[in-house]
Motif scaffolding. Structure first.
Motif, short mmCIF file in Angstrom:
data_model
loop_
_atom_site.label_atom_id
_atom_site.label_comp_id
_atom_site.label_asym_id
_atom_site.label_seq_id
_atom_site.Cartn_x
_atom_site.Cartn_y
_atom_site.Cartn_z
N THR A 226 0.86 -1.18 0.00
CA THR A 226 0.00 0.00 0.00
C THR A 226 0.90 1.23 0.00
OG1 THR A 226 -0.13 0.32 2.41
CG2 THR A 226 -1.65 -1.27 1.42
N SER B 154 1.12 3.34 2.22
CA SER B 154 1.62 3.63 3.57
C SER B 154 2.35 2.44 4.19
CB SER B 154 0.45 4.04 4.47
OG SER B 154 -0.54 3.03 4.49
N THR B 155 2.68 1.45 3.39
CA THR B 155 3.35 0.26 3.91
C THR B 155 4.59 -0.05 3.07
OG1 THR B 155 1.24 -0.66 4.63
CG2 THR B 155 3.12 -2.16 4.55
N HIS C 89 4.61 0.96 8.58
CA HIS C 89 3.21 1.08 8.19
C HIS C 89 2.58 2.24 8.94
CE1 HIS C 89 -0.78 0.01 6.82
NE2 HIS C 89 -1.21 -0.08 8.07
N ARG C 90 1.72 2.96 8.24
CA ARG C 90 0.97 4.07 8.85
C ARG C 90 -0.50 3.93 8.49
NH1 ARG C 90 3.81 9.84 8.17
NH2 ARG C 90 2.35 10.19 9.87
N TRP C 91 -1.34 4.27 9.43
CA TRP C 91 -2.77 4.27 9.12
C TRP C 91 -3.47 5.31 9.98
CZ3 TRP C 91 -0.22 0.75 12.01
CH2 TRP C 91 -0.74 0.41 13.26
N SER C 92 -4.57 5.80 9.44
CA SER C 92 -5.34 6.85 10.10
C SER C 92 -6.76 6.38 10.35
CB SER C 92 -5.37 8.12 9.25
OG SER C 92 -4.08 8.61 9.02
N THR C 93 -7.35 6.89 11.42
CA THR C 93 -8.75 6.59 11.74
C THR C 93 -9.48 7.91 11.96
OG1 THR C 93 -8.40 6.45 14.14
CG2 THR C 93 -8.04 4.45 12.85
N ASP D 233 -4.10 8.92 14.47
CA ASP D 233 -3.16 8.34 13.51
C ASP D 233 -2.20 7.39 14.22
OD1 ASP D 233 -4.29 9.92 11.51
OD2 ASP D 233 -2.92 11.58 11.94
N SER E 235 1.26 4.58 13.72
CA SER E 235 2.42 4.19 12.92
C SER E 235 3.14 3.05 13.61
CB SER E 235 3.38 5.36 12.70
OG SER E 235 3.95 5.77 13.93
N TRP F 222 1.43 6.88 18.08
CA TRP F 222 0.02 7.26 18.05
C TRP F 222 -0.08 8.76 18.28
CZ3 TRP F 222 -2.83 9.22 22.33
CH2 TRP F 222 -4.20 9.42 22.08
#
Length: 885
Positions: A669, A671-672, A736-740, A745, A747, A791
């Protein structure tokens, strides 16, 4: 030769790589040799220049792995210095100096040794250019290195660690890799902050302060000026401030005895037995304890012993003050001028643990002022001395408290000044610079040394009161006591010119190139205190080096698009050294994008490492330490403390190196990122000295000097070309990073290194042995990893970092200990943005107060663990604030 250079560059077979940015970072990369600050981020992808190459590229996956540590990661890590941060990375598997290793001349300094190779094999750069080495080499005299503690921290934009050889680009000292410290540029605004830290177990109070200011926008105003100031102070931590070490008694641990004690407080040696030096009342001199000698050194009888814990430093105190400035000015639309200045003052102080006071004993030497050769100093108490009850000259071991403690203070001043021009032409870009860098050291010892002649006279006439030292006349003590200053200077002057651009276009795309020339002059001078050369000082520690060289180099790189998804990069460098000759270093790399989410890469290079100035000059070292002696007449296989003699060798040949790297990068992805790399480094003509333990075991009278009883006195060694070294391993990097929408956020990142093998001979001409995962020689854990979880939500952000170091096997089983345990340390960070301009933070290093794993092969005076890997600071708290305007 330079004639060879021009021909060789036509058939170059190498290149290095753009970076793969791991661990959640939005830090931009440098453009056209500059660095875009976060306030000036471009809206589109720009070509970048990264560590390991001079060719600009838009690719994010390169030919070699480069680990990037962003300014945000630096800020939110538990580390407060550049050296602590770099030493924690997984590729730093051992053999770098640690400022807690304070018994050598490089006390208070810190270096980095990637891939378990010596720190002389890892090149440290500041904004892509060299800085002068520290004035006192480490590792005896072999390891010349850049002191990481002298480099700026608060002005850093990011750290780039090239985890592959780069001799073809930078020169011979980039065999194991490159660490490039990149500072902020084109920054506008004002930032300041401060912090305070203290250990949970007490001690080590630390304060920091910083100021960073930037003025002028390069695009709008045509100039930019950046200035940073920082201060760092830390208290000293002594051995008696920690429960593990304050008693100095480790007999409850495998291989341990009263290792933190000295049996040589005050005693006679009579027929191989210890006889305490007692007054008429049966008492030891003040500050000493009457006890059995056997638990300390194995001798029969009693002695007046000393607990050295209150007089032994675990972590030196330090004061560091640093200033950095950078200016860029646009002279024309196509030409910029730039310059920078760095100044650093570092002072560290520690008590010299292995000898915190002067002790008269056998095996002591002094220089003969006429011949310059070492000669023994007698430890016989004259027959007519009033404190000698035997009526004949009798050997004694006596520690003179009244001559003062060996408090060693290391002062270091370092600088670098650089000016240059860079510009753009229709078909190429160019850059030229000249620079000067230096490091000046002064090691001051305030006490603990004795004048051999006045000491001998005082023992002959009885003017030293050995039963009651406090009663000795001050004039007698003043005549014996010595304080010394050891000076050293390292200088580096250089100039370079390079161009980069595109040669022509192939069906798959343009052929990029970079080429340049470089000159530098290096010198290293380390002098003895005058008292040593005059033959006054007993037990002299000698680090005499006087070396200088000129280096000319030419280099070139080519980036060739073979297919739309296959690139070839070749590069090479020809160096000519004034003190040993010339060499050519080629390198080749391939990058094949099999899929939009998968790329593979490979590189091969050949290089060399020129002997360091300390190895290749008429250098001399006399040092002190300990070694297991299987032939000790009193306790075979016990640890003894002889004098070590090591000398340089002007006939050394360079080390020849070969490096291979193969890896794959998977980006499932946006972010990965997942990468896996295999590396292998081979060194021939390895420069080093024979293994001390092996020399003692061989017991050759030419190398091993003993007294009439067979007690070990001295060991002689010499730098020489050994056989070979081969190391290989695997790097795995994941981010890896992801947001909600509701939870903020997140990582996660991890950098892991596994050393598959580290093979080298343990002795000159001996069999090849595998050091990986053992403490055979230096400690080399097979596995090391740094894992980070982050976070952030609204005004809060937090990070938890896990540092893992695997256990390792005991090369020689000691008291039943066959292996040493693994070590896990967790650091935590919590930040709160009080306003958009002010934030508060708290850091906890070693959250769970993990103690260093016990290592029975380190039972010496300082601590029963490998203090090159670990320290006893324990859980550590730090609070601070940052403000920006």
């Amino acid at each position: 030769m330079i004639r060879t250079t021009s021909a060789a560059l036509a058939i170059l077979v190498s290149a290095s790589a753009p970076t793969l940015v791991f661990a959640a970072s939005d830090t931009p990369a440098p453009v056209n040799g500059a660095v875009i600050d976060d306030q000036q981020q471009p809206t589109s992808v720009a070509d970048v220049v990264v560590t390991g190459s001079n060719i600009r590229s838009a690719n994010t996956e390169g030919f070699n792995p480069v680990q990037t540590i962003s300014r945000e990661e630096i800020r939110t890590s538990g580390k407060s210095t550049t050296s602590d941060l770099l030493r924690s990375i997984s590729a730093n598997t051992g053999n770098g100096s640690n400022e807690t290793q304070n018994s050598g001349w490089s006390s208070g300094a810190a270096g980095i040794g990637l891939r378990g190779l010596s720190q002389k094999n890892t090149l440290v750069l500041l904004n892509g250019r060299r800085v002068a080495n520290y004035g006192f080499p480490g590792g005896g005299l072999s390891d010349t290195f850049v002191n990481l503690n002298a480099l700026p921290m608060v002005a850093v934009q990011r750290l780039e660690v090239l985890k592959d050889g780069a001799s073809a680009v930078y020169g011979s000292d980039a065999v194991a890799g490159v660490t490039n410290i990149i500072t902020r540029q084109n920054f506008q605004g004002l930032e300041f902050g401060a912090s305070y830290g203290v250990a949970d177990q007490g001690g080590l109070e630390t304060t920091t302060a910083k100021l960073v200011g930037g003025y002028g926008n390069l695009d709008d105003d045509g100039f930019n000026i950046l200035v940073s100031l920082e201060a760092y102070t830390r208290e000293r931590l002594d051995q008696d401030e920690r429960d593990l070490t304050k008693s100095g008694i480790y007999s409850d641990l495998p291989g341990g005895r009263w290792n933190g004690w000295s049996a040589k407080g005050a005693r006679f040696l009579v027929n191989g037995q210890s006889v305490p030096f007692l007054n008429a009342a049966g008492q030891c001199p003040e500050g000493m304890v009457l006890t059995a000698s056997a638990p300390i050194d194995g001798l029969q009888g009693n002695t007046c012993a000393i607990n050295l814990a209150p007089h032994t430093t675990l972590i030196p105190s330090t004061d560091r003050y640093q200033a950095y400035g950078h200016v860029t000015a646009r002279l024309t639309p196509q030409v910029e001028a730039f310059g920078e200045v760095l100044y650093s003052y570092v002072e560290g102080a520690s008590l010299f643990g292995s000898s915190p006071f002067f002790t008269l004993e056998g095996g002591r030497f002094a220089l003969n002022a006429q011949t310059g050769l070492a000669e023994p100093v007698s430890n016989l108490l004259p027959a007519n001395n009033p404190y000698n009850p035997y009526g004949v000259a009798t050997p004694i071991e006596y520690t003179f408290f009244d001559l003062g403690r060996t408090l060693k203070t290391n002062e270091s001043e370092s600088y670098r000044a650089l000016v240059g021009l860079r510009g753009s032409h229709e078909k190429f870009d160019w850059e030229a610079a000249i620079y000067a860098s230096g490091s000046t050291e002064r090691e001051k010892v305030s006490g603990g040394f004795a004048n051999r002649w006045t000491l001998a006279q005082a023992l002959a006439d009885g003017s030293l009161n050995l039963h009651n030292p406090g009663a000795t006349p001050q004039a007698v003590l003043d005549g014996i006591r010595l304080s010394t200053v050891r000076p050293a200077e390292s200088r580096l002057y250089g100039a370079d010119f390079k161009i980069t651009g595109e040669l022509f276009t192939l069906p798959a795309g343009p052929v990029g190139y970079a080429a340049g020339i470089e000159y530098r002059n290096e010198s290293l001078v380390s002098r003895n205190p005058w008292q040593i050369d005059a033959g006054l000082q007993v037990r002299p520690a000698i680090a005499a080096v006087d070396g200088e060289r000129d280096v000319f180099a030419a280099f070139a790189e080519f980036n060739i698009p073979v297919l739309s998804n296959l690139e070839l990069q070749i590069a090479g460098r020809a160096d000519e050294y004034s003190d040993f000759g010339s060499a050519f270093s080629p390198k080749a790399g391939l990058r094949w994008k099999l899929h939009e989410k998968l790329a593979v890469r490979a590189s091969a290079s050949r290089g060399f490492r020129a002997p360091s100035l300390s190895e290749n000059s008429a250098s001399t070292m006399i040092s002190y330490g300990s070694v297991i002696d299987p032939y000790d007449p009193d306790l075979p296989n016990s640890r003894q403390s002889p004098t070590f003699f090591t000398v340089g060798n002007t006939d050394l040949q360079p080390e020849e190196t070969k490096s291979l790297n193969f890896g794959a990068v998977f980006t499932p992805t946006r972010s990965t990122v997942i990468s896996v790399d295999w590396y292998q480094i081979k060194l021939d003509n390895l420069i080093g000295t024979n293994n001390i333990t092996t020399v003692v075991q061989a017991n050759n009278p030419a190398d091993v000097i003993r007294d009439s009883r067979g007690k070990l006195q001295a060991v002689y060694n010499r730098y020489q070309n050994l056989t070979s070294l081969e190391t290989s391993g695997i790097d795995v990097d994941i981010s890896h990073r992801w947001s909600t929408d509701n939870w903020g956020d997140f990582s996660a990142s991890s950098a892991y290194t596994h050393v598959l093998e580290y093979k080298r001979p343990n002795t000159v001409g001996g069999p090849i042995l595998d050091y990986a995962g053992t403490n055979r020689g230096a400690t080399l854990p097979a596995d090391k990893a740094t894992t980070r979880l982050g976070w952030s939500r609204n005004a809060f952000n937090t990070n938890l970092t896990w540092y893992y170091t695997s256990g390792y096997d005991q090369a020689t089983v000691i008291a039943g200990q066959t292996s040493v345990d693994a070590y896990n340390q967790f650091d935590a960070y919590l930040g709160w943005a009080v306003t958009d301009k002010i934030s508060l933070y708290a850091k906890i290093e070693n959250l769970f107060d993990e103690a260093p794993p016990h290592d029975a092969s380190f039972p010496g005076v300082r601590a029963p663990y490998d203090f090159g890997q670990y320290d006893l600071r324990g859980r550590y708290f730090r609070i601070g604030f940052d403000a920006s305007f």
